[in-house]
Design an enzyme around this catalytic site. Structure first.
Site, PDB file in Angstrom:
ATOM      1  N   ASP A 159       0.858  -1.191   0.000  1.00 55.21           N
ATOM      2  CA  ASP A 159       0.000   0.000   0.000  1.00 55.21           C
ATOM      3  C   ASP A 159       0.886   1.230   0.000  1.00 55.21           C
ATOM      4  O   ASP A 159       1.992   1.213   0.551  1.00 55.21           O
ATOM      5  CB  ASP A 159      -0.906   0.008   1.235  1.00 55.21           C
ATOM      6  CG  ASP A 159      -1.993  -1.061   1.181  1.00 55.21           C
ATOM      7  OD1 ASP A 159      -2.452  -1.378   0.067  1.00 55.21           O
ATOM      8  OD2 ASP A 159      -2.372  -1.572   2.242  1.00 55.21           O
ATOM      9  N   ASP A 184      -6.864  -1.438  -4.755  1.00 52.14           N
ATOM     10  CA  ASP A 184      -7.945  -1.112  -3.832  1.00 52.14           C
ATOM     11  C   ASP A 184      -8.858  -0.045  -4.437  1.00 52.14           C
ATOM     12  O   ASP A 184     -10.082  -0.099  -4.281  1.00 52.14           O
ATOM     13  CB  ASP A 184      -7.392  -0.609  -2.504  1.00 52.14           C
ATOM     14  CG  ASP A 184      -6.527  -1.629  -1.794  1.00 52.14           C
ATOM     15  OD1 ASP A 184      -6.728  -2.845  -1.991  1.00 52.14           O
ATOM     16  OD2 ASP A 184      -5.631  -1.206  -1.036  1.00 52.14           O
TER      17      ASP A 184
END
Length: 167
Positions: free
Chosen positions: A127, A145
């Site tokens: 991330d 995402d």
């Protein structure tokens, strides 16, 4: 539900949707590769008063759900991603002419595959997008995402529009 068209049965109409999913996977993996090459875990670059680029590892699911579960969650979430992939491809093959539905599912597919690739390669999802305000940070996330979120929103919109047409 309308009967399947010849195109739907052959699967020919699903190729643009699969191509979109591949573009999303490629963009997701490219950006994650750049983060892995240029950032150490925990590094951050301040860009604006509300946005940073960071390097974070998520061994769990959304919002780090089950991230401290000891490792078995890697295989659970990989399995869920693979099952979702099979289901989505089947849906794309069955409904290739439904544009918003196809876009939604192929966006979710691209995001799911992007995160499954991370789990298989690294054991965690990379991330790097960090939004924050007044000391509060939204959990870091990535392009996969984002694609899943946009796809889910479009899936809800598609269903609302479908329900409106049926009235």
């Amino acid at each position: 539900m309308a009967p399947l068209s010849r195109q739907g049965r052959s699967g020919a109409g699903m190729w643009p949707w699969l191509a979109w999913a591949v573009v999303l996977v490629a963009a997701d993996q490219l950006t994650k590769s750049l983060i892995l090459q240029h950032y150490q875990l925990g590094d951050a670059t301040y860009l604006t008063s509300f946005f940073n680029i960071v390097r974070a590892h998520n061994t769990g699911a959304a919002f780090s759900f089950l991230s401290d579960a000891g490792g078995w969650q890697r295989w659970l979430f990989t399995g869920i991603g693979v099952a979702a992939t099979v289901f989505i491809v089947w849906q794309l093959r069955t409904h290739p002419g439904q544009k918003l539905f196809g876009f939604a599912l192929s966006s979710i597919l691209g995001g799911a595959v992007g995160n499954v690739v991370d789990r298989l390669m690294h054991g965690y999802v990379v991330d790097f997008l960090d939004f924050h305000a007044a000391g509060w940070h939204f959990p870091a996330f990535n392009l996969a995402d984002s694609a899943i979120t946009v796809g889910a929103a479009c899936l809800i919109l598609d269903e609302l529009l479908r329900m409106g047409r049926e009235r």
